[in-house]
Design an enzyme around this catalytic site. Structure first.
Site, PDB file in Angstrom:
ATOM      1  N   GLU A 161      -5.513  -5.493  10.370  1.00 40.12           N
ATOM      2  CA  GLU A 161      -4.480  -4.503  10.646  1.00 40.12           C
ATOM      3  C   GLU A 161      -4.752  -3.809  11.983  1.00 40.12           C
ATOM      4  OE1 GLU A 161      -2.481  -3.161   6.748  1.00 40.12           O
ATOM      5  OE2 GLU A 161      -4.174  -1.848   7.122  1.00 40.12           O
TER       6      GLU A 161
ATOM      7  N   GLU B 274      -6.967   4.402   7.967  1.00 38.88           N
ATOM      8  CA  GLU B 274      -6.753   5.838   7.693  1.00 38.88           C
ATOM      9  C   GLU B 274      -7.974   6.434   7.006  1.00 38.88           C
ATOM     10  OE1 GLU B 274      -3.032   5.310   5.648  1.00 38.88           O
ATOM     11  OE2 GLU B 274      -2.105   4.683   7.532  1.00 38.88           O
TER      12      GLU B 274
ATOM     13  N   HIS C 100      -9.528   0.910   4.892  1.00 38.42           N
ATOM     14  CA  HIS C 100      -8.263   1.103   5.611  1.00 38.42           C
ATOM     15  C   HIS C 100      -8.532   2.026   6.801  1.00 38.42           C
ATOM     16  CE1 HIS C 100      -4.159   2.243   6.555  1.00 38.42           C
ATOM     17  NE2 HIS C 100      -3.756   1.192   5.857  1.00 38.42           N
TER      18      HIS C 100
ATOM     19  N   GLY D 177       2.816  -1.405   4.337  1.00 40.05           N
ATOM     20  CA  GLY D 177       2.850   0.030   4.065  1.00 40.05           C
ATOM     21  C   GLY D 177       4.288   0.484   3.832  1.00 40.05           C
ATOM     22  N   GLY D 178       4.922   0.981   4.884  1.00 38.46           N
ATOM     23  CA  GLY D 178       6.262   1.577   4.784  1.00 38.46           C
ATOM     24  C   GLY D 178       7.273   0.731   4.015  1.00 38.46           C
TER      25      GLY D 178
ATOM     26  N   ASN E  80       0.868  -1.191   0.000  1.00 37.80           N
ATOM     27  CA  ASN E  80       0.000   0.000   0.000  1.00 37.80           C
ATOM     28  C   ASN E  80       0.900   1.235   0.000  1.00 37.80           C
ATOM     29  OD1 ASN E  80      -1.836   2.018   0.479  1.00 37.80           O
ATOM     30  ND2 ASN E  80      -2.362   1.356   2.563  1.00 37.80           N
ATOM     31  N   TRP E  81       0.983   1.898  -1.146  1.00 39.82           N
ATOM     32  CA  TRP E  81       1.903   3.040  -1.259  1.00 39.82           C
ATOM     33  C   TRP E  81       1.336   4.300  -0.605  1.00 39.82           C
ATOM     34  CZ3 TRP E  81       3.770   2.612  -7.126  1.00 39.82           C
ATOM     35  CH2 TRP E  81       4.409   1.379  -7.292  1.00 39.82           C
ATOM     36  N   LYS E  82       0.084   4.270  -0.230  1.00 39.10           N
ATOM     37  CA  LYS E  82      -0.576   5.437   0.396  1.00 39.10           C
ATOM     38  C   LYS E  82      -0.347   6.694  -0.449  1.00 39.10           C
ATOM     39  CE  LYS E  82       0.042   3.240   4.856  1.00 39.10           C
ATOM     40  NZ  LYS E  82      -0.030   3.368   6.284  1.00 39.10           N
TER      41      LYS E  82
ATOM     42  N   SER F 260       3.304  -2.771  10.291  1.00 34.13           N
ATOM     43  CA  SER F 260       4.768  -2.762  10.458  1.00 34.13           C
ATOM     44  C   SER F 260       5.439  -4.068  10.013  1.00 34.13           C
ATOM     45  CB  SER F 260       5.147  -2.414  11.893  1.00 34.13           C
ATOM     46  OG  SER F 260       4.707  -1.097  12.202  1.00 34.13           O
TER      47      SER F 260
ATOM     48  N   GLY G  88       2.381   1.621  10.895  1.00 34.89           N
ATOM     49  CA  GLY G  88       3.347   2.716  10.800  1.00 34.89           C
ATOM     50  C   GLY G  88       4.052   3.040  12.107  1.00 34.89           C
TER      51      GLY G  88
HETATM   52  C1  PEP Z   1      -0.803  -0.136   6.144  1.00 29.82           C
HETATM   53  O1  PEP Z   1      -0.935   1.064   6.069  1.00 29.82           O
HETATM   54  O2  PEP Z   1      -1.647  -0.868   5.625  1.00 29.82           O
HETATM   55  C2  PEP Z   1       0.346  -0.663   6.881  1.00 29.82           C
HETATM   56  C3  PEP Z   1       0.268  -1.872   7.321  1.00 29.82           C
HETATM   57  O3  PEP Z   1       1.406   0.192   7.069  1.00 29.82           O
HETATM   58  P1  PEP Z   1       2.825  -0.196   7.744  1.00 29.82           P
HETATM   59  O4  PEP Z   1       3.313  -1.463   7.104  1.00 29.82           O
HETATM   60  O5  PEP Z   1       3.714   0.967   7.444  1.00 29.82           O
HETATM   61  O6  PEP Z   1       2.576  -0.376   9.196  1.00 29.82           O
END
Ligand code: PEP
Length: 264
Positions: free
Chosen positions: A176, A106, A104, A243-244, A10-12, A222, A182
């Site tokens: 999640e 967010e 998600h 994500g990251g 997920n590049w957000k 994470s 994050g």
């Molecule tokens: C996400 O936003 O779906 C996510 C899991 O981010 P991260 O891996 O950075 O925690």
């Protein structure tokens, strides 16, 4: 039943078109070295604006692009009309997407997405022939109050309401925990596996045992190259929403290759 793992990035709201293309190139070049049966399902979710840049290579040219599917990070449930700023399922499909991430945390937190909207989106995505990646998860307060399972079970029941068992079977859920997104704090793999097993039981209750056995349920929060092997060794974890660590080809590809060591 064996379920093919999924590693989804997920590049957000990150990366300009050229940067997205470069990242996609790094992933497809890696994927090219392996057969479809060796690889997990690989999915990347660029911003809406970068989807065409990334998808411009998707014409089975043999460069590896056919091994990386594209997801949108959101969509609207209506097919067209006066919904300023929104994008329909048909539009993301037309741009080259096969998956859409919905619900998600967010989007729930910053854009007030409700369970009802997520259900409408899931139905529209499936009706349009795409696959929803339905996110769920608890806050730290909910975890500390001991209501994690109750909260997630109600998110899942609402998201799947009125969807046929066949469609549920094709769908993807991402568990999640919000406190792990994050933050660098991953949920203990046994606990993530327990919650995902609980989600599978909820799916069984609402959609039957075949759908529960087929649906792929991912862990997100994470995920890093160093965490994925343990996560993928658990019975109910079918992959990861990243994500990251999905923003650099090196770490994302390492997550893919570590997944292949345990479970493809
Ligand atoms: C996400 O936003 O779906 C996510 C899991 O981010 P991260 O891996 O950075 O925690």
């Amino acid at each position: 039943m064996s379920r093919k793992p999924i590693i989804a990035g997920n590049w957000k709201m990150n990366l300009l078109q050229e940067e997205g293309k470069e990242l996609f190139n790094g992933i497809k070049t890696f994927a090219k070295n392996f057969s479809e049966s060796q690889l997990p399902t690989i999915v990347v979710a660029p911003t809406f604006l970068s989807i065409p840049a990334v998808a411009s290579c998707k014409h089975n040219c043999g460069c590896g692009c056919e091994k990386v599917a594209i997801a949108a990070q959101n969509c609207h449930w209506k097919s067209s009309g006066a919904y300023t700023g929104e994008v329909s399922v048909e539009m993301v499909k037309d741009a080259g997407c096969e998956y859409v991430i919905i619900g998600h945390s967010e989007r729930r937190q910053y854009f007030s997405e409700t369970d009802e909207m997520i259900n409408l989106k899931a139905k529209a995505i499936l009706a349009g022939g795409l696959i929803p990646i339905i996110c769920c998860g608890e806050t730290l307060e909910q975890r500390e109050a001991g209501i994690t399972d109750e909260h997630i079970s109600s998110q899942i029941k609402a998201a799947l309401d009125g969807i046929s068992s066949e469609d549920v079977a094709k769908s993807v859920i991402a568990y999640e925990p919000i406190w792990a997104i994050g933050t660098g704090k991953t949920c203990d793999a046994d606990e993530a596996n327990r919650v995902i097993g609980m989600i599978r039981n909820v799916v069984k209750e609402v959609s039957g045992s075949e759908a529960a056995a087929s649906i792929r349920i991912l862990y997100g929060g994470s995920v890093k190259p160093s965490t994925i092997e343990e996560q993928m060794s658990k019975s109910d974890i079918d992959g990861a929403l990243v994500g990251g660590a999905s923003l650099a080809a090196e770490s994302f590809n390492e997550i893919i290759s570590n997944t292949m060591k345990v479970s493809v």
